[in-house]
Design an enzyme around this catalytic site. Structure first.
Site, PDB file in Angstrom:
ATOM      1  N   GLY A  47      24.381  15.998 -34.459  1.00 52.81           N
ATOM      2  CA  GLY A  47      25.371  15.329 -35.280  1.00 52.81           C
ATOM      3  C   GLY A  47      26.733  15.922 -35.034  1.00 52.81           C
ATOM      4  O   GLY A  47      26.904  17.130 -35.193  1.00 52.81           O
ATOM      5  N   TYR A 266      14.246  12.374 -26.295  1.00 52.89           N
ATOM      6  CA  TYR A 266      15.695  12.460 -26.180  1.00 52.89           C
ATOM      7  C   TYR A 266      16.388  13.355 -27.198  1.00 52.89           C
ATOM      8  O   TYR A 266      17.279  14.117 -26.840  1.00 52.89           O
ATOM      9  CB  TYR A 266      16.266  11.041 -26.279  1.00 52.89           C
ATOM     10  CG  TYR A 266      17.763  10.963 -26.199  1.00 52.89           C
ATOM     11  CD1 TYR A 266      18.446  11.366 -25.058  1.00 52.89           C
ATOM     12  CD2 TYR A 266      18.508  10.483 -27.268  1.00 52.89           C
ATOM     13  CE1 TYR A 266      19.826  11.302 -24.982  1.00 52.89           C
ATOM     14  CE2 TYR A 266      19.888  10.400 -27.205  1.00 52.89           C
ATOM     15  CZ  TYR A 266      20.542  10.810 -26.064  1.00 52.89           C
ATOM     16  OH  TYR A 266      21.904  10.740 -25.985  1.00 52.89           O
TER      17      TYR A 266
END
Ligand code: SF4
Length: 494
Positions: A47, A266
């Site tokens: 993030g 991923y």
């Protein structure tokens, strides 16, 4: 590695699924907030929109939250000195639910009857809108548009006496995915939803007796702060850490876990351990399975940097085709050098990623990428290979076609924007202008994880973005969007 640079023409354009959040918490360290800052650095790939740390000094809570990266917001002494105490928790985020203003930056904090309560959340509460409407009807006043605040209000309004019982009562009303790290005067709580959709691991910094206990989204954060990996927080497990020790609670009926399979493909860093497995090794094995299922005559195997690299190594080893770095990524290009605007944006392709022309000219290349979301990235890369003189361009993808959106805290485009939801594989191949295109099968993906294949009766993981089989009810995933459309006070973020 994830990137959200809006001017990065290769790896952004909303053409990657984006992990929504990373959480980190520590109890029992002299410099708790400094350790959290380091841990959040290691989780930055989860993030990049905002970061926050809340500390507890035994009497008071202290908080600093900011829009932007951890570096730049938490690398100065005076910020860390404003966050004293031996316990702290932190968060890095994208906004998956709720707009991206400062009021939604976590950890969220509230004064409850039992004292301060800070929460850092990775995941998405898929019945948050329904719960919120009910809470508002009964007088709760929300400060943010984040689904995470729902948890605070459920704890605050629970009729139980003990904070822990209130917390468990709140959890039992939630649907969806959550890995939580909470800071209270009574201790730090780490917990995962009953299916364990989002990851959470526990580690120790310092000696076995008396060392500080850490919760983090990924084990790589332990490596970075010099902590030791203890174990995963189990699905449905709730662990309370305080000066008296570690206590584990299992408030839910046991159920078969469904951890997110995309963490292996991923989201997680390759140097992390997820579900007991090295992410790097799994990705390499995905490449091996991909080569077995979808071989092609070619001269070079080329990874799409950086996330396609481990799978490309596995593909090359299994196929015997040489692995080469046919796309070179500059590590020195940032937003400063690339201005918005279509023309410059297009030129930016070669600033950040450039074809290794002498290597590629006249060669048949197999490009390996982790996924295709919208298809814009793949198209650019295929074009780049052709411009560099490739004789043939074959694309191999280390995950099955992404046909469905995620409602468990991963930023996914709406279904109609997913290339695989609109086209079959041949249509996708045509769209990205490759000579051939193939994806690993869902069974191949499970084989790479050491399973015999997907157990269709009882899938071992959440794989809903590939199969459409969501492991929890999606009570109001349409309603969640409405939270962001409420006529709320406009907030200026500086
Ligand atoms: Fe992970 Fe996909 Fe499930 Fe979302 S839908 S939790 S990205 S596997």
């Amino acid at each position: 590695m994830l990137t959200t640079d809006p001017f990065d023409p290769i790896s952004d354009d909303g053409d990657k699924l984006r992990e929504e959040c990373g959480v980190f918490g520590i109890w029992g360290a002299d410099t708790a907030s400094a350790v959290v800052a380091l841990g959040l650095h290691a989780l930055q790939h989860r993030g990049q929109e905002a970061a926050g740390i809340t500390s507890f000094d035994g009497k008071w809570f202290h908080s600093h939250r900011a829009v932007g990266h951890v570096a730049g917001n938490f690398d100065e002494d005076h910020i860390i000195r404003q966050l004293p105490g031996e316990a702290a928790c932190g968060h890095v985020r994208y906004s998956t639910t709720g707009e991206s203003g400062l009021r939604n930056v976590q950890p969220l904090y509230a004064e409850l009857a039992s004292g301060g309560f800070a929460v850092a959340h990775n995941g998405n509460i898929s019945n948050a809108w329904t719960l919120r409407q009910d809470l508002v009807k009964h007088g709760s006043i929300f400060q943010s548009t984040s689904d995470t605040e729902t948890i605070i209000h459920l704890v605050a309004t629970s009729g139980f006496k003990r904070l822990l019982d209130c917390f468990i009562d709140a959890l039992k009303q939630l649907e969806g995915a959550y890995s939580l790290v909470c800071l209270t005067p009574e201790g730090m709580i780490g917990c995962r939803d009953p299916l364990g959709i989002r990851p959470l691991v526990m580690g120790r910094l310092g000696p076995k007796d008396g060392g500080a206990i850490i919760f983090a989204s990924e084990s790589v954060a332990f490596d970075v702060v010099g902590a030791e990996f203890i174990r995963e927080v189990e699905p449905g497990e709730l662990i309370v850490v305080n000066d008296s020790g570690i206590k584990t609670h299992r408030p839910f009926a046991p159920t078969a876990p469904r951890p997110c399979i995309f963490e292996h493909v991923y989201f997680s860093r390759p140097d992390s351990i997820v579900d007991g497995q090295s992410v790097y090794s799994v990705r390499k094995q995905i490449g091996v399975e991909l080569a077995r299922e979808n071989g092609v005559e070619a001269d070079l195997v080329i990874p799409v940097p950086d996330s396609g690299t481990p799978a490309a190594i596995g593909y090359a080893q299994e196929s015997g085709i040489p692995f080469e770095l046919g796309i070179i990524r500059s590590h020195y290009v940032g937003r400063t050098f690339i201005q918005p605007g279509d023309k410059v944006r297009h030129l930016g392709v070669k600033l950040k990623h450039n074809a290794n022309r002498p290597l590629i000219e006249g060669k048949r290349v197999v490009l390996i990428d982790d996924s295709i979301v919208r298809g814009t990235t793949s198209t650019k890369i295929v074009d780049m290979m052709r411009e560099a003189g490739a004789a043939e361009v074959h694309m191999r993808i280390a995950s099955p076609p992404t046909t469905n959106s995620c409602f468990y805290g991963v930023d996914t485009p709406e279904r109609e924007k997913l290339l695989a939801a609109q086209h079959d594989v041949e249509g996708m191949r045509d769209y990205i202008r490759a000579d051939s295109l193939a994806f690993i099968s869902i069974d191949g993906l499970y084989r790479a994880l050491g399973e015999p294949g997907r157990n269709n009766a009882h899938p071992q993981s959440c794989d809903a973005c590939f199969t459409g089989e969501y492991p929890t009810p999606l009570t109001d995933h349409d309603g969640l969007a409405d939270v962001t459309q409420l006529p709320l006070l406009a907030e200026r973020v500086t």
